[in-house]
Design a protein around this motif. Structure first.
Motif, PDB file in Angstrom:
ATOM      1  N   CYS A   1     -29.542 -26.666  21.377  1.00  0.00           N
ATOM      2  CA  CYS A   1     -28.460 -26.536  22.470  1.00  0.00           C
ATOM      3  C   CYS A   1     -27.527 -28.102  22.412  1.00  0.00           C
ATOM      4  O   CYS A   1     -26.747 -28.023  22.471  1.00  0.00           O
ATOM      5  CB  CYS A   1     -29.105 -26.182  23.740  1.00  0.00           C
ATOM      6  N   LEU A   2     -28.530 -28.869  22.465  1.00  0.00           N
ATOM      7  CA  LEU A   2     -28.226 -30.228  22.626  1.00  0.00           C
ATOM      8  C   LEU A   2     -27.163 -30.473  21.551  1.00  0.00           C
ATOM      9  O   LEU A   2     -26.183 -31.411  21.412  1.00  0.00           O
ATOM     10  CB  LEU A   2     -29.496 -31.290  22.732  1.00  0.00           C
ATOM     11  N   ALA A   3     -27.723 -30.054  20.065  1.00  0.00           N
ATOM     12  CA  ALA A   3     -26.900 -30.447  18.855  1.00  0.00           C
ATOM     13  C   ALA A   3     -25.463 -29.594  19.217  1.00  0.00           C
ATOM     14  O   ALA A   3     -24.313 -30.124  18.827  1.00  0.00           O
ATOM     15  CB  ALA A   3     -27.746 -29.661  17.692  1.00  0.00           C
ATOM     16  N   THR A   4     -25.481 -28.587  19.684  1.00  0.00           N
ATOM     17  CA  THR A   4     -24.218 -27.789  20.096  1.00  0.00           C
ATOM     18  C   THR A   4     -23.462 -28.647  20.766  1.00  0.00           C
ATOM     19  O   THR A   4     -22.160 -28.818  20.744  1.00  0.00           O
ATOM     20  CB  THR A   4     -24.363 -26.209  20.469  1.00  0.00           C
ATOM     21  N   ALA A   5     -24.037 -29.090  21.933  1.00  0.00           N
ATOM     22  CA  ALA A   5     -23.342 -29.810  23.114  1.00  0.00           C
ATOM     23  C   ALA A   5     -22.664 -31.171  22.483  1.00  0.00           C
ATOM     24  O   ALA A   5     -21.400 -31.470  22.700  1.00  0.00           O
ATOM     25  CB  ALA A   5     -23.982 -30.390  24.062  1.00  0.00           C
ATOM     26  N   ARG A   6     -23.424 -31.879  21.410  1.00  0.00           N
ATOM     27  CA  ARG A   6     -22.973 -33.141  21.101  1.00  0.00           C
ATOM     28  C   ARG A   6     -21.801 -32.926  19.929  1.00  0.00           C
ATOM     29  O   ARG A   6     -20.745 -33.481  19.973  1.00  0.00           O
ATOM     30  CB  ARG A   6     -24.039 -33.864  20.086  1.00  0.00           C
ATOM     31  N   GLN A   7     -22.035 -31.912  19.102  1.00  0.00           N
ATOM     32  CA  GLN A   7     -20.702 -31.406  18.324  1.00  0.00           C
ATOM     33  C   GLN A   7     -19.559 -30.937  19.048  1.00  0.00           C
ATOM     34  O   GLN A   7     -18.527 -31.570  18.538  1.00  0.00           O
ATOM     35  CB  GLN A   7     -21.327 -30.213  17.332  1.00  0.00           C
ATOM     36  N   LEU A   8     -19.704 -30.251  20.124  1.00  0.00           N
ATOM     37  CA  LEU A   8     -18.577 -29.813  20.864  1.00  0.00           C
ATOM     38  C   LEU A   8     -17.751 -30.972  21.531  1.00  0.00           C
ATOM     39  O   LEU A   8     -16.460 -31.167  21.359  1.00  0.00           O
ATOM     40  CB  LEU A   8     -19.109 -28.782  22.279  1.00  0.00           C
ATOM     41  N   LEU A   9     -18.610 -31.787  22.012  1.00  0.00           N
ATOM     42  CA  LEU A   9     -18.060 -32.954  22.952  1.00  0.00           C
ATOM     43  C   LEU A   9     -17.299 -34.038  21.660  1.00  0.00           C
ATOM     44  O   LEU A   9     -16.465 -34.535  21.884  1.00  0.00           O
ATOM     45  CB  LEU A   9     -19.306 -33.776  23.481  1.00  0.00           C
ATOM     46  N   GLU A  10     -17.700 -33.765  20.545  1.00  0.00           N
ATOM     47  CA  GLU A  10     -17.154 -34.788  19.299  1.00  0.00           C
ATOM     48  C   GLU A  10     -15.825 -34.028  19.123  1.00  0.00           C
ATOM     49  O   GLU A  10     -14.951 -34.698  18.773  1.00  0.00           O
ATOM     50  CB  GLU A  10     -18.067 -34.802  18.132  1.00  0.00           C
ATOM     51  N   GLN A  11     -15.854 -32.733  19.104  1.00  0.00           N
ATOM     52  CA  GLN A  11     -14.697 -31.971  18.815  1.00  0.00           C
ATOM     53  C   GLN A  11     -13.641 -31.692  19.928  1.00  0.00           C
ATOM     54  O   GLN A  11     -12.851 -30.713  19.645  1.00  0.00           O
ATOM     55  CB  GLN A  11     -15.075 -30.563  18.040  1.00  0.00           C
ATOM     56  N   GLN A  12     -13.800 -32.139  21.056  1.00  0.00           N
ATOM     57  CA  GLN A  12     -13.195 -31.707  22.310  1.00  0.00           C
ATOM     58  C   GLN A  12     -11.766 -32.062  22.269  1.00  0.00           C
ATOM     59  O   GLN A  12     -11.136 -31.008  22.855  1.00  0.00           O
ATOM     60  CB  GLN A  12     -13.915 -32.678  23.441  1.00  0.00           C
ATOM     61  N   ASP A  13     -10.966 -32.747  21.515  1.00  0.00           N
ATOM     62  CA  ASP A  13      -9.854 -32.905  21.276  1.00  0.00           C
ATOM     63  C   ASP A  13      -9.132 -31.506  20.722  1.00  0.00           C
ATOM     64  O   ASP A  13      -8.158 -31.080  21.206  1.00  0.00           O
ATOM     65  CB  ASP A  13      -9.148 -34.201  20.443  1.00  0.00           C
ATOM     66  N   GLN A  14      -9.757 -31.137  19.674  1.00  0.00           N
ATOM     67  CA  GLN A  14      -9.474 -29.939  19.075  1.00  0.00           C
ATOM     68  C   GLN A  14      -9.476 -28.569  20.116  1.00  0.00           C
ATOM     69  O   GLN A  14      -8.617 -27.772  20.366  1.00  0.00           O
ATOM     70  CB  GLN A  14     -10.164 -29.470  17.986  1.00  0.00           C
ATOM     71  N   TRP A  15     -10.616 -28.722  20.816  1.00  0.00           N
ATOM     72  CA  TRP A  15     -10.749 -27.537  21.692  1.00  0.00           C
ATOM     73  C   TRP A  15     -10.060 -27.521  23.046  1.00  0.00           C
ATOM     74  O   TRP A  15      -9.362 -26.558  23.534  1.00  0.00           O
ATOM     75  CB  TRP A  15     -12.212 -27.593  22.247  1.00  0.00           C
ATOM     76  N   ALA A  16      -9.599 -28.984  23.263  1.00  0.00           N
ATOM     77  CA  ALA A  16      -8.734 -29.014  24.516  1.00  0.00           C
ATOM     78  C   ALA A  16      -7.366 -28.473  23.974  1.00  0.00           C
ATOM     79  O   ALA A  16      -6.440 -28.208  25.031  1.00  0.00           O
ATOM     80  CB  ALA A  16      -8.688 -30.407  24.852  1.00  0.00           C
TER      81      ALA A  16
ATOM     82  N   PRO B   1      -5.730 -23.987  26.292  1.00  0.00           N
ATOM     83  CA  PRO B   1      -4.614 -23.512  26.705  1.00  0.00           C
ATOM     84  C   PRO B   1      -3.850 -22.341  25.823  1.00  0.00           C
ATOM     85  O   PRO B   1      -3.240 -21.428  26.341  1.00  0.00           O
ATOM     86  CB  PRO B   1      -3.866 -24.903  26.650  1.00  0.00           C
ATOM     87  N   GLU B   2      -3.832 -22.726  24.451  1.00  0.00           N
ATOM     88  CA  GLU B   2      -3.258 -21.561  23.730  1.00  0.00           C
ATOM     89  C   GLU B   2      -3.754 -20.156  23.714  1.00  0.00           C
ATOM     90  O   GLU B   2      -3.037 -19.109  23.846  1.00  0.00           O
ATOM     91  CB  GLU B   2      -3.413 -21.970  22.275  1.00  0.00           C
TER      92      GLU B   2
END
Length: 125
Positions: free
Chosen positions: A29-44, A48-49
């Motif tokens: 779970c923490l690995a998922t969180a770290r990767q998500l936070l690293e990719q947050q610009d793409q997710w952001a 909205p799209e």
């Protein structure tokens, strides 16, 4: 929240709540969180799209006198809670403050495919 691990996390320079189920592998779970936070610009950009594409019309129908615009919806899309899972699954919850007519926006996705599904859910008391 007894069965959830939760912590504050920074999302787009604001604080949000990061959670994951205690019964899942915490390292994964923490690995998922770290990767998500690293990719947050793409997710952001994706979030909205997806939300506007799937839910804007529905939200506009909830208030026909003053229907929400795409710009207003995008401005309000800050995740109250971000949930991560051991398998790379990710969930975002928006509008827990009741701004969407007593409903929340729930977005699901994963690290491989990004944001996949957006739906309106009733706000649980």
């Amino acid at each position: 929240f007894m069965n959830w691990f939760q912590a504050e996390a920074e999302w787009q320079e604001e604080d949000t709540l990061l959670t994951f189920p205690r019964e899942e592998d915490s390292d994964a779970c923490l690995a998922t969180a770290r990767q998500l936070l690293e990719q947050q610009d793409q997710w952001a950009q994706q979030l909205p799209e997806l939300v506007c594409g799937r839910l804007l019309e529905t939200l506009q129908q909830l208030d026909e006198e003053e229907p929400i615009t795409r710009e207003e919806l995008e401005e309000q899309l800050f995740p109250d809670t971000v949930q991560v899972h051991a398998d790379g699954g990710v969930e975002f919850w928006f509008g827990e403050g009741g701004m969407f007519f007593g409903r929340v926006i729930h977005v699901t996705g994963n690290l491989t495919d990004g944001a996949v599904e957006a739906e309106l859910s009733e706000l649980e008391e």
